[in-house]
Design a protein around this motif. Structure first.
Motif, PDB file in Angstrom:
ATOM      1  N   MET A  67       0.820  -1.219   0.000  1.00  0.00           N
ATOM      2  CA  MET A  67       0.000   0.000   0.000  1.00  0.00           C
ATOM      3  C   MET A  67       0.855   1.271   0.000  1.00  0.00           C
ATOM      4  O   MET A  67       0.646   2.155  -0.833  1.00  0.00           O
ATOM      5  N   PRO A  68       1.886   1.423   0.903  1.00  0.00           N
ATOM      6  CA  PRO A  68       2.734   2.623   0.845  1.00  0.00           C
ATOM      7  C   PRO A  68       3.453   2.767  -0.480  1.00  0.00           C
ATOM      8  O   PRO A  68       3.635   3.881  -0.974  1.00  0.00           O
ATOM      9  N   ARG A  76       2.026   6.759  -6.927  1.00  0.00           N
ATOM     10  CA  ARG A  76       1.010   7.728  -7.376  1.00  0.00           C
ATOM     11  C   ARG A  76       1.494   9.166  -7.192  1.00  0.00           C
ATOM     12  O   ARG A  76       1.286  10.011  -8.067  1.00  0.00           O
ATOM     13  N   VAL A  77       2.177   9.452  -6.048  1.00  0.00           N
ATOM     14  CA  VAL A  77       2.701  10.813  -5.819  1.00  0.00           C
ATOM     15  C   VAL A  77       3.759  11.141  -6.860  1.00  0.00           C
ATOM     16  O   VAL A  77       3.794  12.257  -7.414  1.00  0.00           O
ATOM     17  N   ASN A  78       4.630  10.176  -7.170  1.00  0.00           N
ATOM     18  CA  ASN A  78       5.655  10.426  -8.182  1.00  0.00           C
ATOM     19  C   ASN A  78       5.028  10.684  -9.548  1.00  0.00           C
ATOM     20  O   ASN A  78       5.504  11.515 -10.330  1.00  0.00           O
TER      21      ASN A  78
END
Length: 438
Positions: free
Chosen positions: A1-2, A8-10
């Protein structure tokens, strides 16, 4: 999950911060470091925060330096104003004292005039009574003489009718009595005139005495106004000085007592004593008030002497700032305050004193130690130059050295200590106590 969240942030940051690779090449291999968009964002954020912190810290230090210099200038201006005010009060004190002495002389002169007028009034009253007694005697004599003249005329008329006595003798006797009556009449008129003059003189003397008494009362009221003004001015000027010494932990009564013992010289030839036959009379109320005002002015002068002998001033003037306070630091006592400034700033003696030490000392570097009155001493460390020698007397405001970076120091500054009875105390105690006065 992390992992999915990081990816997704990248992905979101990739259009603005595309992935970068840093190649590290050596003789036998080539390596690279991947910098993902999130890593770049974190790095830029930290760099921005560091830059922002540097800007804010520099601004605060700059503003603190400016405000510190402004506060010192205001303190110098306030000190100059206070000294000017003391000079004005001293001149007013001398002027009021001169006016009081002149008014006292006028008062004594007025009392002398009143006494003289009262004496003249009493003499006039005595003269008037004497004249009234003389007039009564003259009137009695005149009445008796007129009665004798009338009796003589009756006898003359009877003698002319009977011949019992010669008319010539009676006529001569009547003539003598008539001359006596005329003489008494002239004396009576002259005496009456003198009586009227004496009465007018007594009335004028009484009016002058009443006017002198009025002038004396007005003079006393003027004395009261002068004394009230002087007492108020002295009280207003003494209260800040008294409060300053108490805030500094010094007993004003002890300070004044020691100063008075050091400034109590007397001398001069002694003249023979003049003994009055009227006896000794104690001082009146005005004299007692004047002596009280002079005593308070003398205490104010003693306060001014004590101010020059105690370190109420700051040894640096101008662009400096406080960098370290008095107290414990890393488990050890920092026995003074640090005043940061460029190398070469003048260090001024904050009070009159004698140089006890001047030279090198471990930790302090170039150091000067001054011994002041009342068991107070001051220390000045990390100096770049020493301008005094041991045993030299220095005055308040005199330059004794230059700031520097000698000894155990991380930068140019002045280490300033105040000791009372050999024990270090916070110099800000003296400096803050003088803020309301200087």
């Amino acid at each position: 999950m992390p992992r999915r969240i990081l990816d997704r942030v990248n992905t979101v940051l990739d259009p603005w911060l595309p992935e970068q690779r840093l190649f590290l090449k050596s003789e036998d291999a080539t390596r690279f470091v991947r910098m993902r968009p999130l890593t770049q964002a974190v790095t830029l954020f930290l760099a921005g925060m560091l830059f922002l912190w540097s800007v804010i810290a520099t601004s605060l230090l700059f503003i603190d330096g400016i405000s510190s210099g402004g506060a010192r200038e205001q303190a110098q201006i306030a000190k100059a104003q206070f000294e000017s005010r003391l000079d004005i009060l001293a001149r007013q004190r001398d002027q009021r004292a001169t006016e009081a002495l002149a008014a006292q002389d006028r008062f004594q002169m007025a009392l002398g005039q009143v006494s003289q007028m009262q004496s003249q009034l009493l003499a006039s009253e005595e003269r008037r009574r004497e004249l009234e007694t003389g007039i009564d005697v003259i009137q009695s004599t005149l009445k008796r003489t007129m009665a004798e003249r009338d009796e003589a005329r009756e006898k003359l008329a009877a003698a002319r009718g009977t011949g019992a006595e010669s008319s010539e003798r009676l006529t001569a006797r009547i003539g003598d009595m008539g001359g006596t009556v005329d003489l008494l009449t002239v004396a009576l008129a002259r005496t009456a005139t003198e009586r009227d003059q004496a009465s007018r003189a007594a009335t004028a003397a009484r009016e002058e005495a009443e006017q002198a008494e009025l002038d004396r009362r007005l003079l006393e009221e003027r004395h009261d106004e002068i004394f009230d003004t002087l007492e108020g001015a002295v009280r207003i000027s003494m209260e800040p000085l008294d409060r300053m010494f108490r805030k500094a932990g010094m007993n004003p009564d002890d300070i004044l007592s020691q100063i008075r013992r050091g400034y109590s010289g007397t001398g001069g030839p002694l003249l023979p004593a003049a003994i009055s036959s009227k006896g000794f009379a104690g001082p009146d109320a005005d004299t007692a008030r004047a002596e009280g005002i002079l005593q308070r002015l003398d205490e104010m002068n003693l306060y001014r002497i004590a101010v020059d002998k105690l370190p109420f001033a700051i040894p640096l003037r101008g662009g400096y700032r406080f960098t370290s306070p008095f107290g414990y630091r890393w488990g050890r006592l920092h026995a003074g305050v640090d005043l940061a400034g460029p190398v070469g700033m003048d260090v001024h003696a904050p009070a009159d004193g004698v140089v006890a030490e001047a030279g090198w000392e471990n930790g302090y570097g170039n150091v000067i130690k001054l011994r002041h009155e009342f068991g107070v001493s001051t220390v000045y460390g990390h100096l770049s130059k020493i301008r005094v020698r041991v045993g030299q007397k220095v005055s308040r405001g005199e330059v004794i050295g230059d700031t520097g970076n000698t000894g155990r120091s991380t930068g140019p500054h002045l280490h300033y200590e105040i000791r009372v009875g050999g024990a270090p105390i916070n110099p800000m105690t003296f400096i803050k106590a003088a803020q309301d006065v200087f």
